[in-house]
Design an enzyme around this catalytic site. Structure first.
Site, PDB file in Angstrom:
ATOM      1  CG  ASP A   1      17.739  32.990  43.880  1.00 14.92           C
ATOM      2  OD1 ASP A   1      16.923  33.592  44.595  1.00 14.92           O
ATOM      3  OD2 ASP A   1      17.418  32.118  43.044  1.00 14.92           O
TER       4      ASP A   1
ATOM      5  CD  GLU B   1      40.785  34.035  42.606  1.00 14.55           C
ATOM      6  OE1 GLU B   1      40.365  34.746  41.653  1.00 14.55           O
ATOM      7  OE2 GLU B   1      40.785  32.793  42.594  1.00 14.55           O
TER       8      GLU B   1
END
Length: 543
Positions: free
Chosen positions: A202, A257
């Site tokens: 956002d 990751e």
């Protein structure tokens, strides 16, 4: 280049409070969403994007968050969330969450600590606090204005002012503070470990501000927020600052990751040449392309947007994104039924009566527009109810309006509630199958005629068109080749080829055009004696 699922995915945006209610309180929830996943699999989408479902006072549709690691009790629990993600993955549907890094709720524990700790404290430094100007600091620190109207600064009891680019209930975080950066890296990992596939970011361009004293003023006309005015503010003090890209490079390392890596999609209302910077290698993977939302049924503008967007995305090894609707704009069926010069804010203020929208015209154009968009290379984002042809509910009574734009504009702007009215699932019922109770925003009489139940068995319905287009799109979406077909790309007609032998014709004009030889595989309106009608799109298998 390795295949990445998001490059050509169709993602369905869900506004959870308005999608499906499971517990008869009139508010949509995660269990309700889970119960409708078979519908989304049947429709043929690749992923879902959930607008915020975190704990919130709901001053701004959930974008005012009190806890980024939990679920709002009105929508369910973390266990409900985990069940939803698992059920979506079982059906081959990926899950994107909304992450809101620019601000928190003013009820967030960090902001409460900032207020109690006082000026100059480490807790206050997590937000943007400043002394005011003038006698006794009684004037705001700068002329920056809120996106929702009015100034972007509010004063607290000890005399300092805090920044909020949106509502006063949404204080902006200070992204120069290492606590803020570390917190959001941990939030990304928290949801990544719960199985989400990525995040819609956002207000992605607004995180980093130029906070050097004295704060620079924004240049613009009276009432201008300056949020979009780069011509007058080429070195904008609080939007699209160079430092924001350092943030996303950090995020990208967290994304990797996970296996497969998480995906980041930027909501960045900036020019295309600036927007593309957010998806350079090592940053986010996609950035919303809002250009179609600024244009209403203009072939030349559509052609320019497509050409520039594809070229820009290719320049950084990405694919373009396309959208016709979302939870912040007037629904396409209504917008496309209005003259192109109508200001939609003024139209909403008239309760959708001045001028009246031509829903038949808007529906024809919306059918043609979705076949145009779904044929383009790259990814597409659909907004819930778009596949049902829902119009804007422009005449919601003042007493039910929830959007902060309504309050901040002194009731001059109705805001975005009209596109957030809960979905109709059945022809009848107290809330047309959305709930067994009345919905939190009132649905219009006759809303059931747009319902899934009413359309699912109708081969000519908007729903049937979407499903057919999504199914056929899969047959060529992996092939990212695209070329304009200049033999037919004339005047009010857009013509382009995909995957070598798929010809797409989009007739935005007022008269029918002859269809060239080829197998008609899908059209938004029935051909008439070998002609494609006005306001229609056709897909042909063409040699």
């Amino acid at each position: 280049m390795p295949h990445h699922w998001w490059r050509n995915a169709v993602t369905y945006q869900i506004y959870p409070r308005s999608f499906a209610d499971s517990n008869a309180d009139g508010v949509g929830d995660l269990a309700g969403l889970t119960s409708k996943l078979d519908y989304l699999a049947w429709l043929g989408v690749d992923a879902i994007w959930l607008t915020p479902c975190y704990p919130s006072p709901w001053c701004d549709g959930g974008y005012d968050i009190t806890d980024h690691r939990d679920i709002d009790p009105a929508l369910g629990s973390l266990r409900d969330f985990d069940r939803m993600v698992a059920a979506a993955h079982e059906r081959g549907i990926r899950v994107l969450m909304d992450i809101v890094p620019n601000h928190t709720s003013n009820r967030h524990q960090w902001f409460r600590q900032a207020l109690s700790a006082g000026p100059g404290s480490p807790a206050r430094d997590r937000y943007v606090f400043r002394d005011g100007k003038g006698p006794n600091g009684g004037s705001p620190p700068s002329n920056w204005e809120s996106r929702f109207g009015g100034r972007a600064w509010s004063r607290v009891a000890d005399g300092q002012w805090y920044l909020h680019l949106f509502a006063p209930e949404q204080p902006d975080l200070n992204w120069e503070n290492p606590d803020v950066r570390a917190e959001f890296l941990d939030i990304l990992r928290f949801w990544g470990r719960r199985g989400v596939d990525g995040f819609r970011v956002d207000v992605a361009a607004a995180l980093v501000k130029d906070l050097r004293e004295p704060l620079r003023e924004v240049v613009g006309g009276e009432g201008s927020s300056g949020l979009d005015d780069f011509a007058a503010n080429p070195d904008h003090p609080f939007l699209d600052r160079p430092g924001v890209h350092d943030v996303y490079r950090e995020w990208n390392r967290v994304f990797h990751e996970f296996d497969p890596p998480l995906v980041g999609v930027a909501e960045a209302w900036v020019r295309g040449d600036r927007r593309i910077q957010y998806i350079r290698p090592g940053e986010l993977q996609q950035a919303f392309n809002f250009e179609f939302l600024r244009v209403r049924w203009q072939a030349a503008e559509y052609r320019r947007i497509v050409t520039e967007s594809i070229a820009a995305a290719c320049s950084v090894g990405a694919t373009a994104t396309w959208a016709l609707d979302n939870h912040d704009v007037v629904r396409q069926v209504s917008a496309l039924g209005l003259p192109g010069d109508v200001d939609l804010r003024v139209w909403l203020a008239s309760n959708g009566t001045d001028p009246p929208t031509d829903l038949a015209l808007g529906t024809r154009r919306a059918r043609a527009a979705i076949l145009f968009v779904l044929a383009l290379p790259g990814s597409a984002y659909l907004y819930q109810g778009e596949e049902l042809g829902l119009p804007e509910v422009a005449d919601l009574p003042a007493e039910v309006l929830r959007d902060p734009k309504w309050v901040r504009s002194q009731h001059k702007e109705k805001g975005r509630d009209g596109c957030r009215v809960p979905l109709p699932w059945t022809r009848d019922g107290v809330s047309f199958g959305f709930s067994s109770a009345r919905s939190w925003l009132p649905q219009p009489a006759g809303w059931g005629t747009y319902s899934v139940q009413a359309q699912r068995g109708d081969p000519d319905s908007m729903l049937a068109l979407y499903r057919a287009a999504l199914r056929l799109r899969r047959s060529f979406s992996d092939d990212e080749t695209f070329s304009w077909d200049d033999r037919h790309n004339i005047g009010d007609v857009l013509a382009f080829r995909r995957a070598g032998n798929i010809l797409i014709l989009v007739n935005t004009g007022a008269t029918a055009i002859p269809l060239p030889p080829g197998e008609l595989v899908l059209s938004s309106a029935p051909p008439e004696a070998g002609f494609l009608p006005a306001d229609a799109t056709a897909w042909l298998r063409h040699s």
